[in-house]
Design a protein around this motif. Sequence first.
Motif, PDB file in Angstrom:
ATOM      1  N   GLY A 233       0.810  -1.210   0.000  1.00  0.00           N
ATOM      2  CA  GLY A 233       0.000   0.000   0.000  1.00  0.00           C
ATOM      3  C   GLY A 233       0.843   1.260   0.000  1.00  0.00           C
ATOM      4  O   GLY A 233       0.519   2.244  -0.685  1.00  0.00           O
ATOM      5  N   LEU A 234       1.944   1.247   0.751  1.00  0.00           N
ATOM      6  CA  LEU A 234       2.855   2.393   0.792  1.00  0.00           C
ATOM      7  C   LEU A 234       3.447   2.670  -0.589  1.00  0.00           C
ATOM      8  O   LEU A 234       3.536   3.833  -1.017  1.00  0.00           O
ATOM      9  N   ILE A 235       3.850   1.632  -1.284  1.00  0.00           N
ATOM     10  CA  ILE A 235       4.426   1.788  -2.620  1.00  0.00           C
ATOM     11  C   ILE A 235       3.398   2.385  -3.583  1.00  0.00           C
ATOM     12  O   ILE A 235       3.696   3.323  -4.340  1.00  0.00           O
ATOM     13  N   ASP A 236       2.180   1.842  -3.557  1.00  0.00           N
ATOM     14  CA  ASP A 236       1.123   2.364  -4.431  1.00  0.00           C
ATOM     15  C   ASP A 236       0.780   3.812  -4.084  1.00  0.00           C
ATOM     16  O   ASP A 236       0.531   4.640  -4.968  1.00  0.00           O
ATOM     17  N   PHE A 237       0.767   4.126  -2.787  1.00  0.00           N
ATOM     18  CA  PHE A 237       0.504   5.490  -2.325  1.00  0.00           C
ATOM     19  C   PHE A 237       1.553   6.448  -2.884  1.00  0.00           C
ATOM     20  O   PHE A 237       1.228   7.545  -3.356  1.00  0.00           O
ATOM     21  N   GLY A 238       2.814   6.030  -2.848  1.00  0.00           N
ATOM     22  CA  GLY A 238       3.896   6.857  -3.375  1.00  0.00           C
ATOM     23  C   GLY A 238       3.748   7.131  -4.853  1.00  0.00           C
ATOM     24  O   GLY A 238       3.996   8.255  -5.318  1.00  0.00           O
ATOM     25  N   ASP A 239       3.317   6.122  -5.600  1.00  0.00           N
ATOM     26  CA  ASP A 239       3.087   6.313  -7.039  1.00  0.00           C
ATOM     27  C   ASP A 239       1.974   7.329  -7.274  1.00  0.00           C
ATOM     28  O   ASP A 239       2.083   8.202  -8.138  1.00  0.00           O
ATOM     29  N   GLY A 240       0.889   7.211  -6.488  1.00  0.00           N
ATOM     30  CA  GLY A 240      -0.223   8.136  -6.640  1.00  0.00           C
ATOM     31  C   GLY A 240       0.152   9.560  -6.295  1.00  0.00           C
ATOM     32  O   GLY A 240      -0.327  10.512  -6.922  1.00  0.00           O
ATOM     33  N   MET A 241       1.011   9.726  -5.309  1.00  0.00           N
ATOM     34  CA  MET A 241       1.428  11.061  -4.878  1.00  0.00           C
ATOM     35  C   MET A 241       2.268  11.777  -5.931  1.00  0.00           C
ATOM     36  O   MET A 241       2.354  13.009  -5.933  1.00  0.00           O
TER      37      MET A 241
ATOM     38  N   PRO B 145      -8.080  13.793  -8.675  1.00  0.00           N
ATOM     39  CA  PRO B 145      -8.004  12.699  -7.702  1.00  0.00           C
ATOM     40  C   PRO B 145      -8.257  11.334  -8.339  1.00  0.00           C
ATOM     41  O   PRO B 145      -7.621  10.342  -7.973  1.00  0.00           O
ATOM     42  N   GLU B 146      -9.201  11.303  -9.305  1.00  0.00           N
ATOM     43  CA  GLU B 146      -9.508  10.037  -9.979  1.00  0.00           C
ATOM     44  C   GLU B 146      -8.289   9.497 -10.738  1.00  0.00           C
ATOM     45  O   GLU B 146      -8.015   8.285 -10.715  1.00  0.00           O
ATOM     46  N   LYS B 147      -7.555  10.406 -11.379  1.00  0.00           N
ATOM     47  CA  LYS B 147      -6.361   9.993 -12.119  1.00  0.00           C
ATOM     48  C   LYS B 147      -5.296   9.463 -11.163  1.00  0.00           C
ATOM     49  O   LYS B 147      -4.638   8.455 -11.434  1.00  0.00           O
ATOM     50  N   LYS B 148      -5.144  10.135 -10.033  1.00  0.00           N
ATOM     51  CA  LYS B 148      -4.156   9.707  -9.041  1.00  0.00           C
ATOM     52  C   LYS B 148      -4.503   8.334  -8.466  1.00  0.00           C
ATOM     53  O   LYS B 148      -3.621   7.497  -8.254  1.00  0.00           O
TER      54      LYS B 148
ATOM     55  N   ARG C  20      -3.719   2.419  -8.147  1.00  0.00           N
ATOM     56  CA  ARG C  20      -4.226   1.053  -8.301  1.00  0.00           C
ATOM     57  C   ARG C  20      -3.533   0.274  -9.419  1.00  0.00           C
ATOM     58  O   ARG C  20      -3.745  -0.927  -9.555  1.00  0.00           O
ATOM     59  N   ASP C  21      -2.721   0.974 -10.189  1.00  0.00           N
ATOM     60  CA  ASP C  21      -1.961   0.299 -11.249  1.00  0.00           C
ATOM     61  C   ASP C  21      -0.966  -0.665 -10.624  1.00  0.00           C
ATOM     62  O   ASP C  21      -0.335  -0.370  -9.617  1.00  0.00           O
ATOM     63  N   LYS C  22      -0.803  -1.832 -11.226  1.00  0.00           N
ATOM     64  CA  LYS C  22       0.077  -2.860 -10.659  1.00  0.00           C
ATOM     65  C   LYS C  22       1.561  -2.560 -10.869  1.00  0.00           C
ATOM     66  O   LYS C  22       2.415  -3.179 -10.233  1.00  0.00           O
ATOM     67  N   ARG C  23       1.865  -1.644 -11.762  1.00  0.00           N
ATOM     68  CA  ARG C  23       3.265  -1.300 -12.001  1.00  0.00           C
ATOM     69  C   ARG C  23       3.807  -0.423 -10.876  1.00  0.00           C
ATOM     70  O   ARG C  23       3.067   0.309 -10.244  1.00  0.00           O
ATOM     71  N   ILE C  24       5.113  -0.510 -10.646  1.00  0.00           N
ATOM     72  CA  ILE C  24       5.774   0.276  -9.602  1.00  0.00           C
ATOM     73  C   ILE C  24       6.573   1.394 -10.246  1.00  0.00           C
ATOM     74  O   ILE C  24       7.396   1.156 -11.133  1.00  0.00           O
ATOM     75  N   GLY C  25       6.321   2.621  -9.791  1.00  0.00           N
ATOM     76  CA  GLY C  25       7.012   3.774 -10.347  1.00  0.00           C
ATOM     77  C   GLY C  25       8.059   4.332  -9.404  1.00  0.00           C
ATOM     78  O   GLY C  25       8.310   3.801  -8.322  1.00  0.00           O
ATOM     79  N   THR C  26       8.640   5.455  -9.798  1.00  0.00           N
ATOM     80  CA  THR C  26       9.686   6.102  -9.004  1.00  0.00           C
ATOM     81  C   THR C  26       9.160   6.559  -7.648  1.00  0.00           C
ATOM     82  O   THR C  26       9.835   6.434  -6.625  1.00  0.00           O
ATOM     83  N   GLY C  27       7.938   7.101  -7.641  1.00  0.00           N
ATOM     84  CA  GLY C  27       7.354   7.568  -6.388  1.00  0.00           C
ATOM     85  C   GLY C  27       7.208   6.450  -5.376  1.00  0.00           C
ATOM     86  O   GLY C  27       7.518   6.621  -4.186  1.00  0.00           O
ATOM     87  N   GLY C  28       6.741   5.305  -5.837  1.00  0.00           N
ATOM     88  CA  GLY C  28       6.584   4.164  -4.945  1.00  0.00           C
ATOM     89  C   GLY C  28       7.904   3.693  -4.380  1.00  0.00           C
ATOM     90  O   GLY C  28       8.019   3.401  -3.182  1.00  0.00           O
ATOM     91  N   MET C  29       8.915   3.623  -5.238  1.00  0.00           N
ATOM     92  CA  MET C  29      10.248   3.188  -4.775  1.00  0.00           C
ATOM     93  C   MET C  29      10.837   4.193  -3.799  1.00  0.00           C
ATOM     94  O   MET C  29      11.489   3.819  -2.820  1.00  0.00           O
TER      95      MET C  29
ATOM     96  N   TRP D 129     -10.527  10.845  -1.600  1.00  0.00           N
ATOM     97  CA  TRP D 129     -10.989   9.649  -0.906  1.00  0.00           C
ATOM     98  C   TRP D 129      -9.792   8.865  -0.361  1.00  0.00           C
ATOM     99  O   TRP D 129      -8.646   9.140  -0.708  1.00  0.00           O
ATOM    100  N   ALA D 130     -10.111   7.886   0.452  1.00  0.00           N
ATOM    101  CA  ALA D 130      -9.075   6.964   0.936  1.00  0.00           C
ATOM    102  C   ALA D 130      -9.380   5.553   0.446  1.00  0.00           C
ATOM    103  O   ALA D 130     -10.543   5.160   0.329  1.00  0.00           O
ATOM    104  N   THR D 131      -8.332   4.812   0.149  1.00  0.00           N
ATOM    105  CA  THR D 131      -8.455   3.427  -0.302  1.00  0.00           C
ATOM    106  C   THR D 131      -7.674   2.519   0.646  1.00  0.00           C
ATOM    107  O   THR D 131      -7.072   2.979   1.616  1.00  0.00           O
ATOM    108  N   GLY D 132      -7.676   1.239   0.324  1.00  0.00           N
ATOM    109  CA  GLY D 132      -6.890   0.301   1.123  1.00  0.00           C
ATOM    110  C   GLY D 132      -5.411   0.638   1.114  1.00  0.00           C
ATOM    111  O   GLY D 132      -4.712   0.413   2.106  1.00  0.00           O
ATOM    112  N   ASP D 133      -4.924   1.195   0.004  1.00  0.00           N
ATOM    113  CA  ASP D 133      -3.514   1.586  -0.069  1.00  0.00           C
ATOM    114  C   ASP D 133      -3.192   2.721   0.899  1.00  0.00           C
ATOM    115  O   ASP D 133      -2.111   2.758   1.491  1.00  0.00           O
ATOM    116  N   VAL D 134      -4.142   3.632   1.079  1.00  0.00           N
ATOM    117  CA  VAL D 134      -3.954   4.727   2.038  1.00  0.00           C
ATOM    118  C   VAL D 134      -3.878   4.167   3.457  1.00  0.00           C
ATOM    119  O   VAL D 134      -3.019   4.568   4.255  1.00  0.00           O
ATOM    120  N   LEU D 135      -4.754   3.226   3.769  1.00  0.00           N
ATOM    121  CA  LEU D 135      -4.727   2.600   5.094  1.00  0.00           C
ATOM    122  C   LEU D 135      -3.420   1.842   5.316  1.00  0.00           C
ATOM    123  O   LEU D 135      -2.836   1.895   6.397  1.00  0.00           O
TER     124      LEU D 135
END
Length: 262
Positions: A97-105, A111-114, A119-128, A235-241
Motif C-alpha cells: 500500500g505504501l508503494i502504491d501510495f507513493g506512485d499516486g502522490m 483525484p480520480e487519475k491519481k 491502483r496500477d500494478k506497475r511500480i514507479g519512481t514515487g513508490g520506490m 478519498w481513501a483506499t486500502g492503499d492509504v490505510l
Amino acid sequence: MSILNDQNDESKKEGSKINGFFGLISFSTIIPINIHTSIKEMATYTWAWPIIGAAIGIIVGAFGFLLVDLMHLPQLIAAAMIYSFSIWFTGFHHLDGLIDFGDGMMVHGTPEKKIDVMRDKRIGTGGMAYLLIVGLITLTAIASIPIGVIFYIILISEIAAKMGIVSCATFSKPFPNGTGKYFIEAMNKKILFLSFILTSTIGFLVFNTIGIIGVAMGILSGVLIALIAKKNFKWATGDVLGTSNEVARMLALLIMVAMFTI
C-alpha cells in the motif's frame, strides 16, 4: 422445527462473526488460518486491529530480543533482520500500500487519475522513493533502540502501526469501491476513543508513559495520512490505510527512541 432452524441461523451468524475476527488475523499476518469469510465480515473487527498488532508486536519483539539481547548481534544487522521479519510476517500487505501510495502522490491531475495510478500494478519512481524513505528511517530507528528495551519498543510500535490504520479510517472518506471502504465505514470517533483507551492502557503497562506516547503517535500518524490523502486523492483506499500502518510504525519508533534517550 422452526425453533431449531432459528437456532441454526443464530449459530451460523455467530460463527460468521468469529470468522471475521480470525479472517482479520489471517489478512494481517502470514498465519495460515483456514476459514471462509469476507472483507465485510473482517471489517466489523476494525476496532480490534491494534489488539492484533499487539500480538504481532510480541512475536516481532521476541525475535528482536533473541537477536539483540541473547545473541548479541551487531544492532544494525539485527535491525535489518527485525524489520525484514516484521514486514514478512505481516505478508507485505501494508508495504504494498505504501508503494502504491507513493506512485499516486507523484501524479499531477484529478483525484480520480491519481487513484487510477495508485491502483496500477506497475511500480514507479514515487513508490520506490516512499519505500526507501520509510524503510531507511524505520531501519535506523530500530538500530537506535537502546539494548534492553527492544522488546517493549517493538511491541508498542506494532500496536501504534494498527492505531495508524484505525485513526486513518476514522478521519477518511471511503472511495466508492474497493476493500478499503469497509474498514473506513466500520470506524467512528467514539470507537477510536475506546480503542485508544484500551491500547494506551496496554502501552502504559508495557512501557509506562513512553508506551502511551508511542500509541498516541500512531493515532496522530493515521490522522496525518488521512489529511494528506484527502488533499491529494479526496478519498481513501486500502492503499492509504496500508500507508498509515507503515508511517505510524516509523514515527512511533522515532518518538519512543527520542523520549528514551532524552
